[in-house]
Design a protein around this motif. Structure first.
Motif, PDB file in Angstrom:
ATOM      1  N   ALA A  47       0.931  -1.293   0.208  1.00 46.35           N
ATOM      2  CA  ALA A  47      -0.031   0.114   0.010  1.00 46.35           C
ATOM      3  C   ALA A  47       0.828   1.229  -0.265  1.00 46.35           C
ATOM      4  O   ALA A  47       0.636   2.246  -0.637  1.00 46.35           O
TER       5      ALA A  47
ATOM      6  N   GLU B 289       0.980   3.965  -3.010  1.00 49.67           N
ATOM      7  CA  GLU B 289       0.690   5.360  -2.663  1.00 49.67           C
ATOM      8  C   GLU B 289       1.505   6.393  -3.202  1.00 49.67           C
ATOM      9  O   GLU B 289       1.304   7.286  -3.844  1.00 49.67           O
TER      10      GLU B 289
ATOM     11  N   LEU C  69       0.543   6.555  -6.742  1.00 43.71           N
ATOM     12  CA  LEU C  69      -0.415   7.424  -7.119  1.00 43.71           C
ATOM     13  C   LEU C  69      -0.315   8.860  -6.791  1.00 43.71           C
ATOM     14  O   LEU C  69      -0.874   9.565  -7.328  1.00 43.71           O
TER      15      LEU C  69
ATOM     16  N   GLU D  36      -5.718  -1.937   2.560  1.00 40.63           N
ATOM     17  CA  GLU D  36      -5.359  -0.571   2.243  1.00 40.63           C
ATOM     18  C   GLU D  36      -5.325  -0.291   0.758  1.00 40.63           C
ATOM     19  O   GLU D  36      -5.626   1.011   0.462  1.00 40.63           O
TER      20      GLU D  36
ATOM     21  N   SER E  15      -8.784   0.830  -0.427  1.00 38.16           N
ATOM     22  CA  SER E  15      -9.185   2.063  -0.140  1.00 38.16           C
ATOM     23  C   SER E  15      -8.484   3.133  -0.685  1.00 38.16           C
ATOM     24  O   SER E  15      -9.198   4.157  -0.794  1.00 38.16           O
ATOM     25  N   HIS E  16      -7.444   2.860  -1.353  1.00 36.64           N
ATOM     26  CA  HIS E  16      -7.164   4.002  -2.628  1.00 36.64           C
ATOM     27  C   HIS E  16      -8.233   4.360  -3.628  1.00 36.64           C
ATOM     28  O   HIS E  16      -8.065   5.375  -4.387  1.00 36.64           O
TER      29      HIS E  16
ATOM     30  N   GLY F 185      -8.485   7.706   0.236  1.00 34.97           N
ATOM     31  CA  GLY F 185      -7.657   7.231  -0.953  1.00 34.97           C
ATOM     32  C   GLY F 185      -7.704   8.293  -1.679  1.00 34.97           C
ATOM     33  O   GLY F 185      -7.990   9.451  -1.830  1.00 34.97           O
ATOM     34  N   LEU F 186      -6.392   7.875  -2.625  1.00 27.59           N
ATOM     35  CA  LEU F 186      -5.888   9.044  -3.636  1.00 27.59           C
ATOM     36  C   LEU F 186      -6.549   8.960  -4.761  1.00 27.59           C
ATOM     37  O   LEU F 186      -6.130   9.800  -5.705  1.00 27.59           O
TER      38      LEU F 186
END
Length: 198
Positions: free
Chosen positions: A93, A97, A100, A128, A131-132, A158-159
């Motif tokens: 994750a 991230e 992202l 996780e 959740s993005h 989330g991104l």
């Protein structure tokens, strides 16, 4: 090590050190194949289209494979990001991230998320990652034999909640990747392309 021993992606591993892997999940089978570095494992292998089975001896080695890999794809005037998640590890994750953030900074127009061949991994990592891409609700829930329910909610923040998303899956997408695909389908978040999962 398997590449050096001549194994191919479509090969079917029937036994590891004389123990049948029939009926085991991918995660269970891996426990019989993995082992200490520089030790041998003998695999009974069958190649599709070839009626002969063969025993292949492999010397185990440490293999570091990034769980998240990515690249750009240019389509006309737009650039999208292709993200391959090979398994769900402790740091998956976190690595996603980072990708992202780059995706948002560079103004990419969409995401292809590739889960083909992903055997799963850690459930918290799967949650996780999901959740993005998902805004709110549950990623999944678990009901035990006594009827007790454990919920795994989407983590806020989330991104990639709004970017267009396509997910690739195949018959080797299992466990955590099936949870992620299922959650994405449940929330109608993306188009899923490929084959029926494991």
């Amino acid at each position: 090590p398997s590449d050096r021993a001549g194994l191919e992606i479509s090969d079917v591993i029937l036994q590891a050190n004389g123990i049948s892997l029939s009926g085991l999940t991918a995660a269970q089978a891996v426990l019989h194949i993995r082992g200490p570095e520089n030790t041998p494992v003998e695999l009974l292998v069958e190649r599709p289209g070839n009626p002969h089975q063969k025993v292949v001896s492999i010397i185990r080695a440490f293999v570091e494979q990034p769980s998240v890999d990515w690249s750009e794809i240019v389509i006309g005037q737009d650039t999208i990001v292709y993200i391959k998640i090979s398994e769900f590890l402790d740091n998956t994750a976190e690595k996603l991230e980072s990708v992202l953030h780059e995706t948002l900074t560079e103004g990419y127009k969409g995401i292809i998320l590739d889960l083909r061949g992903n055997p799963g991994g850690l459930l918290n990592s799967t949650v996780e990652v999901a959740s993005h891409f998902l805004e709110e609700g549950l990623v999944m829930y678990h009901v035990d034999t006594h009827g007790n329910t454990i919920e795994f909610p989407i983590v806020s923040g989330g991104l990639a909640l709004q970017l267009p998303l396509v997910v690739l899956a195949n018959e080797f997408s299992a466990s955590g990747s099936e949870v992620l695909v299922g959650a994405i389908q449940d929330y109608d978040r993306a188009t899923v392309i490929g084959r029926r999962t494991f």
